[in-house]
Write an enzyme that holds these catalytic residues in place. Structure first.
Site, PDB file in Angstrom:
ATOM      1  CG  MET A 182     -42.255  53.572 -26.788  1.00  0.00           C
ATOM      2  SD  MET A 182     -42.384  52.614 -25.271  1.00  0.00           S
ATOM      3  CE  MET A 182     -41.792  51.017 -25.813  1.00  0.00           C
ATOM      4  CE1 TYR A 198     -32.544  51.670 -27.169  1.00  0.00           C
ATOM      5  CE2 TYR A 198     -34.344  52.982 -28.074  1.00  0.00           C
ATOM      6  CZ  TYR A 198     -33.711  52.380 -26.990  1.00  0.00           C
ATOM      7  OH  TYR A 198     -34.244  52.495 -25.744  1.00  0.00           O
ATOM      8  CE  LYS A 255     -63.018  53.269 -42.817  1.00  0.00           C
ATOM      9  NZ  LYS A 255     -63.433  52.455 -43.981  1.00  0.00           N
ATOM     10  NE  ARG A 286     -62.644  45.556 -47.455  1.00  0.00           N
ATOM     11  CZ  ARG A 286     -62.434  46.853 -47.255  1.00  0.00           C
ATOM     12  NH1 ARG A 286     -61.204  47.285 -47.031  1.00  0.00           N
ATOM     13  NH2 ARG A 286     -63.415  47.719 -47.284  1.00  0.00           N
TER      14      ARG A 286
HETATM   15  C1  LIG Z   1     -63.521  53.223 -45.106  1.00  0.00           C
HETATM   16  C2  LIG Z   1     -64.646  53.088 -46.038  1.00  0.00           C
HETATM   17  C3  LIG Z   1     -65.129  54.197 -46.737  1.00  0.00           C
HETATM   18  C4  LIG Z   1     -64.411  55.543 -46.720  1.00  0.00           C
HETATM   19  O1  LIG Z   1     -63.263  55.442 -47.554  1.00  0.00           O
HETATM   20  P1  LIG Z   1     -62.307  56.691 -47.840  1.00  0.00           P
HETATM   21  O2  LIG Z   1     -61.360  56.176 -48.855  1.00  0.00           O
HETATM   22  O3  LIG Z   1     -61.628  57.014 -46.551  1.00  0.00           O
HETATM   23  O4  LIG Z   1     -63.164  57.797 -48.319  1.00  0.00           O
HETATM   24  C5  LIG Z   1     -66.278  54.052 -47.506  1.00  0.00           C
HETATM   25  N1  LIG Z   1     -66.901  52.844 -47.596  1.00  0.00           N
HETATM   26  C6  LIG Z   1     -66.439  51.747 -46.965  1.00  0.00           C
HETATM   27  C7  LIG Z   1     -67.149  50.451 -47.132  1.00  0.00           C
HETATM   28  C8  LIG Z   1     -65.291  51.826 -46.186  1.00  0.00           C
HETATM   29  O5  LIG Z   1     -64.817  50.723 -45.580  1.00  0.00           O
END
Ligand SMILES: *Cc1c(COP(=O)(O)O)cnc(C)c1O
Length: 373
Positions: A308, A260, A40, A138
């Protein structure tokens, strides 16, 4: 040097062999369970186009993404792989999932019902993961929904369960009592559902005992070199290196300020190097006056706020010949791991990687990269 590298303010180098080695280490640790790869957020910021071929070559057959759009991008890179979509089955998108053979992680009963109905309309079974919540609150079926599904298992007809899954909240902390409670809740939930393979562990979960491995593990961060066991030495290889170009070097020898907000320069004379990386490139603003870079093997602290497009570092103590316009500073690399940069920024390595900028020249190294060239 390619034109892209010549013109770049920063170069991100991705070590494909390190990604493959990390995958093999995890696979060996969980065998005979299957090891999926979570890709992801564009493979945690490294880039799907880099990470996915390396992971496929290392033997990955199941991937997870968060969004269906990520799954569609991934489908073009991995025509045969199983692709799970963690964010679930978006309402109205059922046909898109089926067209790209995306496997939804069904997070609530309404998703179960819509996927089963879609299987009915198509006249053939469809695969899915089923996510039961065990404490994250969640995503995933809550206790009431689990009880209803247990009482009405026919709601799953037309759905082939690739796995029942849940997600650990505190696996990064060794021996956390929540992990044991989640394991017990997960076992109890499985017992109430039709028989199916099971998946619980993320990267850290893989290192918290074989009882968490079940049939399929879902590592993300460890593949990319983040330490899954923060309390002990990192078993994973670093996969990224970020070098930033020095644009200008100046000496300040009378009382003055930098950047800044006008950070006062305490020590005079002071030499300041300006580097072509800023918060728009993912170098977090919280690293102002806190981070550091490495130039020719020597540390140089960030002085002033992060802009930036630019950052300024104090190079007073570095040999003059190593600091000049066009020279490179290590921003992330062997001396400065994503976890170390995260520590200075008050965050976690995941955020450092997923913030990696879009303006870098990106290149891959490693045998896997040469094989592709
Ligand atoms: C992101 C995620 C993972 C991977 O988690 P890591 O800590 O990066 O290994 C596995 N399962 C779910 C449901 C996730 O959202």
């Amino acid at each position: 040097m390619t034109a892209e590298a010549r013109l770049a303010g920063a170069i991100l180098t991705i070590d494909l062999d390190a990604i493959a080695a990390n995958y093999r280490l995890l696979t060996a640790k969980v065998a005979p369970a299957e090891c999926a790869a979570v890709v992801k957020a564009d493979a945690y910021g490294l880039g799907l186009a880099f990470a996915v071929p390396a992971l496929l070559a290392a033997g990955v057959t199941t991937f997870f993404v968060a969004h269906p759009g990520e799954g569609i991008t991934l489908r073009a890179l991995a025509p045969e792989a199983a692709i799970g979509v963690l964010n679930g089955l978006l309402p109205g998108a059922e046909a898109d999932y089926a067209e790209y053979r995306l496997i939804p992680v069904l997070n609530q009963l309404s998703e179960v019902d819509r996927w089963a109905a879609h299987a009915g309309e198509r006249g053939g079974p469809l695969p899915a993961f089923l996510h039961v919540d065990t404490g994250m609150n969640r995503l995933g079926l809550d206790a009431g929904e689990l009880a209803r599904l247990a009482a009405e298992p026919e709601r799953l007809s037309g759905i082939v369960l690739r796995a029942v899954m849940s997600h650990l909240a505190c696996a990064d902390q060794t021996g956390h009592p929540i992990t044991a409670a989640q394991l017990a809740a997960f076992r109890a939930a499985r017992a109430r559902l039709p028989a199916a393979p099971a998946s619980l562990a993320n990267s850290s979960g893989i290192f918290r005992g074989a009882a968490l491995h079940f049939d399929l593990v879902r590592p993300g961060c460890a593949l990319y070199g983040i330490n899954p066991t923060p309390e002990t030495a990192n078993p994973m290889r670093q996969t990224v290196r970020l070098d930033g170009r020095i644009l200008q070097v100046r000496t300040v020898d009378s009382p003055a300020t930098v950047g800044y907000g006008a950070t006062r320069i305490d020590r005079l004379p002071c030499r300041i190097a300006t580097i072509a990386i800023g918060y728009a490139d993912g170098y977090l603003r919280s690293l102002g006056n806190r981070g550091c870079v490495v130039i020719a093997g020597r540390e140089a602290p960030v002085i002033g706020r992060i802009s930036m497009d630019l950052m300024t570092v104090d190079v007073t103590d570095l040999p003059e010949e190593s600091v000049h316009p066009g020279a490179w500073a290590e921003i992330i690399g062997p001396h400065l791991t994503p976890d170390a940069v995260a520590h200075a920024a008050g965050t976690i390595g995941y955020e450092i990687l997923t913030a990696l900028g879009r303006r870098y020249a990106r290149r891959a190294v490693g045998d896997t990269a040469r094989d592709r060239a």
